[in-house]
Design an enzyme around this catalytic site. Structure first.
Site, PDB file in Angstrom:
ATOM      1  CE  LYS A  52      -2.691   1.626  -8.701  1.00  0.00           C
ATOM      2  NZ  LYS A  52      -2.101   2.549  -9.701  1.00  0.00           N
TER       3      LYS A  52
ATOM      4  NE  ARG B 108      -2.308  -1.721 -18.499  1.00  0.00           N
ATOM      5  CZ  ARG B 108      -2.315  -1.476 -17.206  1.00  0.00           C
ATOM      6  NH1 ARG B 108      -1.525  -2.152 -16.419  1.00  0.00           N
ATOM      7  NH2 ARG B 108      -3.107  -0.545 -16.697  1.00  0.00           N
TER       8      ARG B 108
ATOM      9  NE  ARG C 215      -4.166   3.860 -17.306  1.00  0.00           N
ATOM     10  CZ  ARG C 215      -2.958   3.328 -17.543  1.00  0.00           C
ATOM     11  NH1 ARG C 215      -2.422   3.393 -18.749  1.00  0.00           N
ATOM     12  NH2 ARG C 215      -2.308   2.724 -16.582  1.00  0.00           N
TER      13      ARG C 215
HETATM   14  P1  AP5 Z   1       3.124  -0.575 -12.121  1.00  0.00           P
HETATM   15  O1  AP5 Z   1       3.670  -1.271 -10.948  1.00  0.00           O
HETATM   16  O2  AP5 Z   1       2.357  -1.365 -13.122  1.00  0.00           O
HETATM   17  O3  AP5 Z   1       2.269   0.669 -11.651  1.00  0.00           O
HETATM   18  P2  AP5 Z   1       0.727   0.744 -11.301  1.00  0.00           P
HETATM   19  O4  AP5 Z   1       0.570   1.831 -10.310  1.00  0.00           O
HETATM   20  O5  AP5 Z   1       0.217  -0.622 -10.948  1.00  0.00           O
HETATM   21  O6  AP5 Z   1       0.225   1.211 -12.720  1.00  0.00           O
HETATM   22  P3  AP5 Z   1      -0.935   0.685 -13.645  1.00  0.00           P
HETATM   23  O7  AP5 Z   1      -0.769   1.397 -14.924  1.00  0.00           O
HETATM   24  O8  AP5 Z   1      -1.000  -0.805 -13.709  1.00  0.00           O
HETATM   25  O9  AP5 Z   1      -2.125   1.194 -12.784  1.00  0.00           O
HETATM   26  P4  AP5 Z   1      -3.518   1.671 -13.167  1.00  0.00           P
HETATM   27  O10 AP5 Z   1      -4.055   2.107 -11.875  1.00  0.00           O
HETATM   28  O11 AP5 Z   1      -3.626   2.647 -14.271  1.00  0.00           O
HETATM   29  O12 AP5 Z   1      -4.100   0.322 -13.818  1.00  0.00           O
HETATM   30  P5  AP5 Z   1      -5.087  -0.805 -13.307  1.00  0.00           P
HETATM   31  O13 AP5 Z   1      -4.587  -2.069 -13.844  1.00  0.00           O
HETATM   32  O14 AP5 Z   1      -5.391  -0.686 -11.864  1.00  0.00           O
HETATM   33  O15 AP5 Z   1       4.336   0.191 -12.823  1.00  0.00           O
HETATM   34  C1  AP5 Z   1       4.153   0.885 -14.037  1.00  0.00           C
HETATM   35  C2  AP5 Z   1       5.479   0.817 -14.827  1.00  0.00           C
HETATM   36  O16 AP5 Z   1       6.482   1.494 -14.076  1.00  0.00           O
HETATM   37  C3  AP5 Z   1       5.982  -0.613 -15.041  1.00  0.00           C
HETATM   38  O17 AP5 Z   1       6.595  -0.700 -16.297  1.00  0.00           O
HETATM   39  C4  AP5 Z   1       6.999  -0.801 -13.912  1.00  0.00           C
HETATM   40  O18 AP5 Z   1       8.011  -1.724 -14.241  1.00  0.00           O
HETATM   41  C5  AP5 Z   1       7.557   0.607 -13.756  1.00  0.00           C
HETATM   42  N1  AP5 Z   1       7.980   0.926 -12.379  1.00  0.00           N
HETATM   43  C6  AP5 Z   1       7.289   0.699 -11.231  1.00  0.00           C
HETATM   44  N2  AP5 Z   1       7.976   1.113 -10.169  1.00  0.00           N
HETATM   45  C7  AP5 Z   1       9.138   1.638 -10.641  1.00  0.00           C
HETATM   46  C8  AP5 Z   1      10.274   2.224 -10.017  1.00  0.00           C
HETATM   47  N3  AP5 Z   1      10.375   2.404  -8.679  1.00  0.00           N
HETATM   48  N4  AP5 Z   1      11.285   2.652 -10.824  1.00  0.00           N
HETATM   49  C9  AP5 Z   1      11.225   2.500 -12.161  1.00  0.00           C
HETATM   50  N5  AP5 Z   1      10.163   1.942 -12.816  1.00  0.00           N
HETATM   51  C10 AP5 Z   1       9.143   1.509 -12.060  1.00  0.00           C
HETATM   52  O19 AP5 Z   1      -6.431  -0.373 -14.060  1.00  0.00           O
HETATM   53  C11 AP5 Z   1      -6.532  -0.398 -15.460  1.00  0.00           C
HETATM   54  C12 AP5 Z   1      -7.942   0.014 -15.863  1.00  0.00           C
HETATM   55  O20 AP5 Z   1      -8.887  -0.946 -15.358  1.00  0.00           O
HETATM   56  C13 AP5 Z   1      -8.430   1.363 -15.332  1.00  0.00           C
HETATM   57  O21 AP5 Z   1      -8.016   2.446 -16.110  1.00  0.00           O
HETATM   58  C14 AP5 Z   1      -9.953   1.153 -15.375  1.00  0.00           C
HETATM   59  O22 AP5 Z   1     -10.446   1.257 -16.687  1.00  0.00           O
HETATM   60  C15 AP5 Z   1     -10.092  -0.285 -14.948  1.00  0.00           C
HETATM   61  N6  AP5 Z   1     -10.230  -0.426 -13.483  1.00  0.00           N
HETATM   62  C16 AP5 Z   1      -9.341  -1.019 -12.630  1.00  0.00           C
HETATM   63  N7  AP5 Z   1      -9.792  -0.936 -11.373  1.00  0.00           N
HETATM   64  C17 AP5 Z   1     -10.972  -0.275 -11.425  1.00  0.00           C
HETATM   65  C18 AP5 Z   1     -11.894   0.140 -10.445  1.00  0.00           C
HETATM   66  N8  AP5 Z   1     -11.681  -0.079  -9.131  1.00  0.00           N
HETATM   67  N9  AP5 Z   1     -13.013   0.801 -10.861  1.00  0.00           N
HETATM   68  C19 AP5 Z   1     -13.223   1.058 -12.168  1.00  0.00           C
HETATM   69  N10 AP5 Z   1     -12.380   0.707 -13.148  1.00  0.00           N
HETATM   70  C20 AP5 Z   1     -11.260   0.042 -12.773  1.00  0.00           C
END
Ligand code: AP5
Length: 192
Positions: free
Chosen positions: A13, A133, A144
């Site tokens: 994402k 992280r 997660r």
């Molecule tokens: P990345 O692009 O970072 O993937 P992502 O889907 O954004 O993954 P996240 O781990 O950031 O998402 P998340 O939903 O767990 O975390 P968030 O910050 O929203 O890619 C991941 C890795 O893969 C990177 O190293 C990238 O380079 C690699 N990659 C990507 N695409 C690739 C490809 N095509 N090929 C190869 N490699 C690739 O949330 C974190 C925490 O915040 C949550 O757990 C929760 O505690 C809290 N939180 C956030 N939003 C809310 C909400 N709405 N309500 C309640 N709590 C919330």
């Protein structure tokens, strides 16, 4: 364009939102980034969120909605936005619809990035080594992923039922996935 990006942790994402921001010229709003900034700043909200995030759980709906509303009301969202990480459960999806209706900016499309679980785990363990992280530890990743399938996966149907869902295969190279997203949100777009 007002776009909601859905997908499991590690589905790409954040990676794709960065590309979409450049292409669509609208801000990328990540609730995870907003929360991590609050944790880094040591604000009261950040202190509340830190342990919850590190354990891989969801921060309370009230906190995240308040934070999101404040961000959406900034003037740079006039031409649209990319939402990443929100909504994460059905209550958030309904609250978002109500908020966007209130400000006259309903979502146009929700893009779901679909990636197999083993690949998600590989990507997140790769990032843990590179970036350290806090919530990329094996235990937090397991949590997660479980929270995603229990609470966030139903949100996909919420948008499907509204006729706004675009499912995109999220495996393969980052540029490849980006092209698929552009084709899904605008079948006639020239991705050049
Ligand atoms: P990345 O692009 O970072 O993937 P992502 O889907 O954004 O993954 P996240 O781990 O950031 O998402 P998340 O939903 O767990 O975390 P968030 O910050 O929203 O890619 C991941 C890795 O893969 C990177 O190293 C990238 O380079 C690699 N990659 C990507 N695409 C690739 C490809 N095509 N090929 C190869 N490699 C690739 O949330 C974190 C925490 O915040 C949550 O757990 C929760 O505690 C809290 N939180 C956030 N939003 C809310 C909400 N709405 N309500 C309640 N709590 C919330």
């Amino acid at each position: 364009m007002r776009l909601v990006l859905l997908g499991a942790p590690g589905s790409g994402k954040g990676t794709q939102a960065t590309r979409l921001r450049e292409h669509l010229q609208v801000p990328h709003i990540s609730t995870g980034e907003l929360l991590r900034a609050a944790v880094a700043a040591g604000s009261a909200l950040g202190l509340q969120a830190k342990a919850v995030m590190e354990a891989g759980n969801l921060v309370s709906d009230d906190i995240v909605l308040g934070m999101l509303e404040e961000r959406l009301l900034k003037p740079d969202t006039g031409n649209g936005f990319i939402l990443d990480g929100y909504p994460r459960n059905l209550a958030q999806a309904r609250a978002l619809d109500a908020l966007l209706d209130r400000i006259g900016q309903p979502a146009d499309v929700a893009v779901q990035l679909d990636v197999a679980t083993e690949l998600l785990v590989d990507r997140l363990s790769g990032r843990a080594k590179l970036e350290g992280r806090a919530d990329d530890s094996p235990d937090a990743v397991r949590k997660r992923l479980a929270v995603y399938s229990e609470q966030t996966a139903p949100v996909v149907d919420f948008y499907r039922n509204q006729g706004k869902l675009a499912c995109v295969h999220g495996e393969g190279g980052m540029d490849e996935v980006f092209v698929r997203i552009l084709e899904a949100i605008n079948p006639t777009s020239d991705v050049g």
